[in-house]
Design an enzyme around this catalytic site. Structure first.
Site, PDB file in Angstrom:
ATOM      1  N   ASP A  43       0.814  -1.222   0.000  1.00 27.13           N
ATOM      2  CA  ASP A  43       0.000   0.000   0.000  1.00 27.13           C
ATOM      3  C   ASP A  43       0.846   1.269   0.000  1.00 27.13           C
ATOM      4  O   ASP A  43       0.321   2.376   0.073  1.00 27.13           O
ATOM      5  CB  ASP A  43      -0.951   0.012   1.198  1.00 27.13           C
ATOM      6  CG  ASP A  43      -0.222   0.026   2.531  1.00 27.13           C
ATOM      7  OD1 ASP A  43       1.031  -0.071   2.518  1.00 27.13           O
ATOM      8  OD2 ASP A  43      -0.887   0.139   3.579  1.00 27.13           O
ATOM      9  N   GLU A  45       3.233   2.132   2.268  1.00 23.80           N
ATOM     10  CA  GLU A  45       3.797   2.515   3.564  1.00 23.80           C
ATOM     11  C   GLU A  45       5.239   2.021   3.694  1.00 23.80           C
ATOM     12  O   GLU A  45       5.610   1.006   3.121  1.00 23.80           O
ATOM     13  CB  GLU A  45       2.949   1.940   4.704  1.00 23.80           C
ATOM     14  CG  GLU A  45       1.574   2.576   4.830  1.00 23.80           C
ATOM     15  CD  GLU A  45       0.776   1.995   5.989  1.00 23.80           C
ATOM     16  OE1 GLU A  45       1.305   1.093   6.682  1.00 23.80           O
ATOM     17  OE2 GLU A  45      -0.371   2.438   6.187  1.00 23.80           O
ATOM     18  N   GLN A 103      12.429  26.590   2.172  1.00 22.20           N
ATOM     19  CA  GLN A 103      11.209  27.064   2.838  1.00 22.20           C
ATOM     20  C   GLN A 103      11.545  27.373   4.303  1.00 22.20           C
ATOM     21  O   GLN A 103      11.055  26.740   5.225  1.00 22.20           O
ATOM     22  CB  GLN A 103      10.115  26.010   2.733  1.00 22.20           C
ATOM     23  CG  GLN A 103       9.724  25.672   1.296  1.00 22.20           C
ATOM     24  CD  GLN A 103       8.608  24.653   1.238  1.00 22.20           C
ATOM     25  OE1 GLN A 103       7.540  24.853   1.805  1.00 22.20           O
ATOM     26  NE2 GLN A 103       8.850  23.542   0.549  1.00 22.20           N
ATOM     27  N   HIS A 137      21.162  25.580   3.027  1.00 20.54           N
ATOM     28  CA  HIS A 137      20.789  26.748   2.227  1.00 20.54           C
ATOM     29  C   HIS A 137      20.967  28.039   3.023  1.00 20.54           C
ATOM     30  O   HIS A 137      21.334  29.077   2.469  1.00 20.54           O
ATOM     31  CB  HIS A 137      19.340  26.604   1.752  1.00 20.54           C
ATOM     32  CG  HIS A 137      18.917  27.655   0.778  1.00 20.54           C
ATOM     33  ND1 HIS A 137      19.549  27.852  -0.440  1.00 20.54           N
ATOM     34  CD2 HIS A 137      17.929  28.593   0.837  1.00 20.54           C
ATOM     35  CE1 HIS A 137      18.964  28.846  -1.082  1.00 20.54           C
ATOM     36  NE2 HIS A 137      17.989  29.312  -0.332  1.00 20.54           N
ATOM     37  N   LYS A 201      20.129  41.005 -10.397  1.00 22.38           N
ATOM     38  CA  LYS A 201      18.928  40.776 -11.209  1.00 22.38           C
ATOM     39  C   LYS A 201      17.845  41.774 -10.826  1.00 22.38           C
ATOM     40  O   LYS A 201      17.501  41.894  -9.655  1.00 22.38           O
ATOM     41  CB  LYS A 201      18.411  39.349 -11.012  1.00 22.38           C
ATOM     42  CG  LYS A 201      19.337  38.273 -11.500  1.00 22.38           C
ATOM     43  CD  LYS A 201      18.754  36.898 -11.267  1.00 22.38           C
ATOM     44  CE  LYS A 201      18.703  36.571  -9.783  1.00 22.38           C
ATOM     45  NZ  LYS A 201      18.230  35.188  -9.533  1.00 22.38           N
ATOM     46  N   ARG A 203      13.898  43.456 -12.186  1.00 17.84           N
ATOM     47  CA  ARG A 203      12.767  43.536 -13.099  1.00 17.84           C
ATOM     48  C   ARG A 203      12.270  44.981 -13.046  1.00 17.84           C
ATOM     49  O   ARG A 203      11.637  45.390 -12.066  1.00 17.84           O
ATOM     50  CB  ARG A 203      11.662  42.575 -12.685  1.00 17.84           C
ATOM     51  CG  ARG A 203      10.561  42.422 -13.742  1.00 17.84           C
ATOM     52  CD  ARG A 203       9.463  41.467 -13.263  1.00 17.84           C
ATOM     53  NE  ARG A 203       9.963  40.111 -13.091  1.00 17.84           N
ATOM     54  CZ  ARG A 203      10.056  39.219 -14.072  1.00 17.84           C
ATOM     55  NH1 ARG A 203       9.685  39.553 -15.296  1.00 17.84           N
ATOM     56  NH2 ARG A 203      10.506  38.009 -13.842  1.00 17.84           N
ATOM     57  N   ASP A 231      18.577  24.144  -9.287  1.00 17.42           N
ATOM     58  CA  ASP A 231      17.285  23.478  -9.426  1.00 17.42           C
ATOM     59  C   ASP A 231      16.938  23.354 -10.908  1.00 17.42           C
ATOM     60  O   ASP A 231      17.402  22.448 -11.582  1.00 17.42           O
ATOM     61  CB  ASP A 231      16.229  24.247  -8.643  1.00 17.42           C
ATOM     62  CG  ASP A 231      14.943  23.448  -8.450  1.00 17.42           C
ATOM     63  OD1 ASP A 231      14.768  22.416  -9.133  1.00 17.42           O
ATOM     64  OD2 ASP A 231      14.107  23.845  -7.632  1.00 17.42           O
ATOM     65  N   ALA A 233      17.917  25.406 -13.151  1.00 16.86           N
ATOM     66  CA  ALA A 233      19.086  25.977 -13.834  1.00 16.86           C
ATOM     67  C   ALA A 233      18.743  27.187 -14.687  1.00 16.86           C
ATOM     68  O   ALA A 233      19.586  27.660 -15.448  1.00 16.86           O
ATOM     69  CB  ALA A 233      19.806  24.921 -14.680  1.00 16.86           C
TER      70      ALA A 233
END
Length: 322
Positions: A43, A45, A103, A137, A201, A203, A231, A233
């Protein structure tokens, strides 16, 4: 002659996320990998059984929480629980790549979790006695755990390869964003105070493409981009274009964790990047292994020496100051 295993009752177990790395670590230490069944029931697990006595042993469990992150994290937790219930002396969670690490805060007070802390609390609560990881990170993530954390750096490994492959003549270290300046400056200092450049960078306004401003002189130089993870790239490849447009003769990247999700390999293949050097904290996909621009170094010796020092009660920080 007694081995490290005889002297310190040291054992190394592995989850399924990166068994080749665990095998390499065991080879460096001169110990065999612990016997265990790490599988799944029909299942889905987790199914774990420790298949030899671990009573009063000092145990290290190697398991990066890379994709599939939830499965690999749960696998780590149940392995630790099985070991604790089998009366080990201590368990160190060796997490070469700590997933969920991006996160680590609530951006602009959005209604989102701080998942890095959730994962850290789970590992602490299940009974891990300490954590060993590479290039978190953010260093502050160590504070999310309720147990000691050794966050070692892959920079000695990467620096040695830079010296060997590119030397320092006409070399410049580049941070792909403002947030990575501290890491890039440390690398530049270790390379004999070589020059440093930063990609800024911006915007200008909504629906306008991001502009990449190069702070520093890269014309005619070999540019070495440094970061903790890659990630999709996208940013890395855009940085390579900007550097080449500003006169860089060669653009290479040295990055610890090869997350390489989604279109990453295609992006790298079609990019201005000359080479991407990563480590084996995360196993490469078949496509990534076949990519001629990607080269992988092993952190096995780095982790093995750290494990040895932990087992013998020696200083870890004195070896990996960054």
């Amino acid at each position: 002659m007694p081995t490290i295993q005889d002297e310190r009752n040291l054992m190394v177990f592995s989850g399924n996320a990166n068994k080749p790395l665990t095998q390499s670590i065991c080879k460096e230490l001169g110990v065999r990998m612990g016997k265990s069944l790490v599988s799944r029931f029909s299942d889905g697990e987790e199914q774990v059984e420790i298949e030899e006595s671990v009573r009063r042993q000092e145990v290290f469990v190697v398991q990066p929480t890379c994709a599939p992150s939830a499965e690999n994290l749960m696998e780590l937790l149940v392995i630790i629980d099985a070991l604790k219930r089998a009366s080990v002396s201590s368990v160190t969670a060796v997490i070469p790549y700590f997933g969920y690490s991006r996160q680590d805060r609530r951006m602009r007070s959005l209604r989102v979790p701080i998942t890095a802390k959730v994962a850290a609390k789970m590992i602490s609560a299940i009974g891990a006695d300490r954590v060993l990881t590479i290039d978190l990170h953010a260093d502050q993530i160590q504070g999310f755990f309720d147990v000691p954390v050794d966050n070692v750096y892959a920079s000695p490994l990467l620096l040695a390869d830079i010296w060997r492959a590119y030397g320092t003549d006409n070399l410049i270290v580049v941070s792909p964003d403002v947030g990575g300046v501290v890491r890039a400056r440390a690398m530049a200092k270790r390379l004999g105070d070589t020059d440093l450049a930063i990609i800024d960078k911006r915007r200008p306004r909504a629906n306008v493409a991001t502009v990449m401003n190069i702070i520093g002189e890269v014309n005619g130089k070999t540019c070495v981009l440094v970061d903790d993870l890659v990630d999709t790239a996208g940013t890395l490849c855009a940085a390579a274009v900007a550097l080449k447009q500003n006169g860089a003769t060669k653009v290479v990247a040295y990055i610890t964790h090869p997350v390489l999700s989604g279109p990453a390999v295609d992006n790298i293949n079609n990019s201005e990047l000359d080479e991407l050097v990563v480590t084996d904290t995360i196993p490469l996909s078949d496509a990534a292994r076949e990519c001629r621009k990607i080269r992988q170094l092993s952190v096995a010796e780095l982790l093995a020496e750290t494990i040895r020092r932990i087992a013998f009660g020696e200083s870890v920080s004195s070896l990996y100051v960054d």
